[in-house]
Design a protein around this motif. Structure first.
Motif, mmCIF file in Angstrom:
data_model
loop_
_atom_site.group_PDB
_atom_site.id
_atom_site.type_symbol
_atom_site.label_atom_id
_atom_site.label_comp_id
_atom_site.label_asym_id
_atom_site.label_seq_id
_atom_site.Cartn_x
_atom_site.Cartn_y
_atom_site.Cartn_z
ATOM 1 N N ALA A 170 0.829 -1.209 0.000
ATOM 2 C CA ALA A 170 0.000 0.000 0.000
ATOM 3 C C ALA A 170 0.862 1.258 0.000
ATOM 4 N N PHE A 171 1.889 1.286 0.838
ATOM 5 C CA PHE A 171 2.727 2.480 0.916
ATOM 6 C C PHE A 171 3.630 2.618 -0.307
ATOM 7 N N THR A 172 4.089 1.503 -0.862
ATOM 8 C CA THR A 172 4.882 1.571 -2.089
ATOM 9 C C THR A 172 4.045 2.132 -3.229
ATOM 10 N N LYS A 175 3.388 5.934 -2.806
ATOM 11 C CA LYS A 175 4.601 6.727 -3.025
ATOM 12 C C LYS A 175 4.897 6.913 -4.507
ATOM 13 N N LEU A 176 4.456 5.981 -5.328
ATOM 14 C CA LEU A 176 4.726 6.082 -6.764
ATOM 15 C C LEU A 176 4.179 7.373 -7.356
ATOM 16 N N ILE A 177 3.061 7.855 -6.818
ATOM 17 C CA ILE A 177 2.463 9.074 -7.362
ATOM 18 C C ILE A 177 2.473 10.214 -6.348
ATOM 19 N N GLY A 178 3.186 10.031 -5.237
ATOM 20 C CA GLY A 178 3.263 11.092 -4.238
ATOM 21 C C GLY A 178 1.951 11.337 -3.525
ATOM 22 N N LEU A 179 1.132 10.303 -3.392
ATOM 23 C CA LEU A 179 -0.183 10.452 -2.774
ATOM 24 C C LEU A 179 -0.037 10.534 -1.255
#
Length: 425
Positions: A170-172, A175-179
């Motif tokens: 979930a955190f990875t 982070k991919l889109i800076g959410l």
């Protein structure tokens, strides 16, 4: 445009400074908004004219402009600050640190390519990485300038054994889109109004504090939704622990329903663009599914994939909560092959981490193949998920890290199967 803002502007018609500040805010927003850009510039020009007929006509013309509605809170904030004689000094997080605005960046890629990347990070969870790849694509579609309809996010219910990558995935992904992502454990929550931490407190984590100051050096603070907060992720872990706490389950419903939460201090939070992910172990769920299917076979990796709303109600969720999840995302127990890959092959594998530790101390650290397999087998026999690997690697390397000179020859340390078994037995 809201009536309150219109009333505020009307009362400020004699305040030339207020009109200038509002015009400045509109001009700034016109440079960042695609829709209604020309109309905002026209309104700014009318406000700058200081002519009551000009700016009132501009307001009436823009009553139905959706782009301006989104700026209402910011314009009202500017106006209130001017009328009170305050100037914005800085932005802070809730714990008093300086706030650095973040930018949510949509991914221009296909779900298949996103999944390929996620599979290198979280091993052995092909079904889950596919679901999260689709979820990230949905968020990118909602943020796309080419999107002209309201795309509602799907609520995710993630379940499976401990230590298999639920939280990490979930955190990875976010982070991919800076959410912006806020994580909370369901066990720490209390019912709204009980005096403990509740869902309103959690949503406040998506807020910042505006700090204003006047000429006398006095400061005033107030809450404001931080940039990108309406496109955030709320991750609730250990949601299965709420099976006997129906009041808390009811408190969660407005968030999943895309409702509005009143957070206090005049601030409300619209959850319509919030990606809600709840996660838990749900021990015994596989048996509930098997009983429903009248399947006497031992549960396997396909059992959890067949979970339905009915199974979660049987587990202990109220039906209103169970039916508000669109994506059921099962995680499987890690196989011996998956554990070996986590230990050796992933970009942040445990072996690479320990090799880096030893390299800093001037040693080349190696573990032979049979020793690696012995660590994996010990992990499967003594723990659940990847955490067993962490325990085993610490036990194996603790003494060596303390006195590497006893084990190294010419700066090289190699662990053998016999050494590993001797330490772990």
């Amino acid at each position: 445009m809201g009536k309150n803002l219109l009333d505020m502007l009307t009362s400020a018609v004699q305040d030339e400074q207020a009109l200038r500040r509002i015009a400045s805010a509109l001009e700034k927003m016109a440079g960042t908004k695609n829709d209604g850009r020309d109309n905002m510039r026209q309104l700014a020009a009318r406000l700058n004219s200081s002519n009551i007929h000009d700016w009132r006509r501009g307001l009436e013309e823009l009553q139905h402009q959706q782009a301006l509605i989104t700026t209402e809170a910011e314009i009202a904030s500017e106006l209130a600050a001017v009328r009170e004689g305050f100037k914005l000094l800085r932005l802070e997080t809730l714990d008093g640190r300086e706030y650095q605005p973040a930018q949510v960046n949509p991914i221009v890629s296909t779900p298949n390519k996103i999944k390929q990347y996620l599979d290198t990070i979280v091993v052995g969870q092909e079904t889950a990485t596919m679901s999260f790849a689709v979820g990230l694509t949905d968020i990118s579609c909602r943020l796309s300038p080419d999107n002209f309809v309201k795309i509602e996010p799907n609520n995710y219910l993630v379940f499976g054994p401990s230590g298999v990558g639920k939280t990490y995935l979930a955190f990875t992904a976010t982070k991919l889109i800076g959410l912006p992502c806020v994580k909370v454990s369901a066990t720490a929550l209390g019912q709204i109004g009980s005096g403990g931490v509740d869902f309103r407190d959690i949503l406040r984590e998506f807020c910042i504090v505006e700090v204003y100051g006047n000429r006398k050096g006095q400061e005033q603070r107030r809450l404001k939704l931080r940039n990108g907060a309406t496109h955030g992720c709320l991750f609730i872990d250990e949601i299965d622990k709420l099976r006997d706490r129906q009041n808390l389950q009811h408190d969660l419903l407005p968030i999943l329903d895309r409702g509005t939460y009143q957070l206090g201090e005049g601030l409300s939070f619209d959850t319509s663009n919030l990606w809600v992910i709840v996660s838990g172990k749900f021990e015994g769920l596989d048996k509930i599914i098997s009983d429903r299917l009248e399947d006497n076979k031992q549960s396997d990796e396909n059992t959890l994939k067949r979970a339905t709303e009915r199974d979660f109600v049987e587990f202990g969720f109220i039906s209103e909560l169970a039916r508000r999840f669109q994506a059921y995302v099962p995680f499987q127990p890690l196989s011996e092959t998956a554990l070996y890959s986590i230990l050796v092959d992933t970009p942040q594998s445990l072996l690479k981490q320990y090799q880096s530790r030893f390299r800093i101390h001037g040693y080349n650290f190696q573990i032979d193949e049979d020793a690696l397999k012995a660590i994996v087998r010990w992990s499967m026999d003594n723990s659940e998920g990847a955490n067993g690997l962490k325990v085993a690697m610490y036990k194996v390397t603790e003494g060596i890290l303390f006195a590497p000179g006893k084990y190294g020859t010419d700066g090289v340390i190699t662990l053998t199967q016999d050494m590993v078994r001797g330490i772990l037995q």
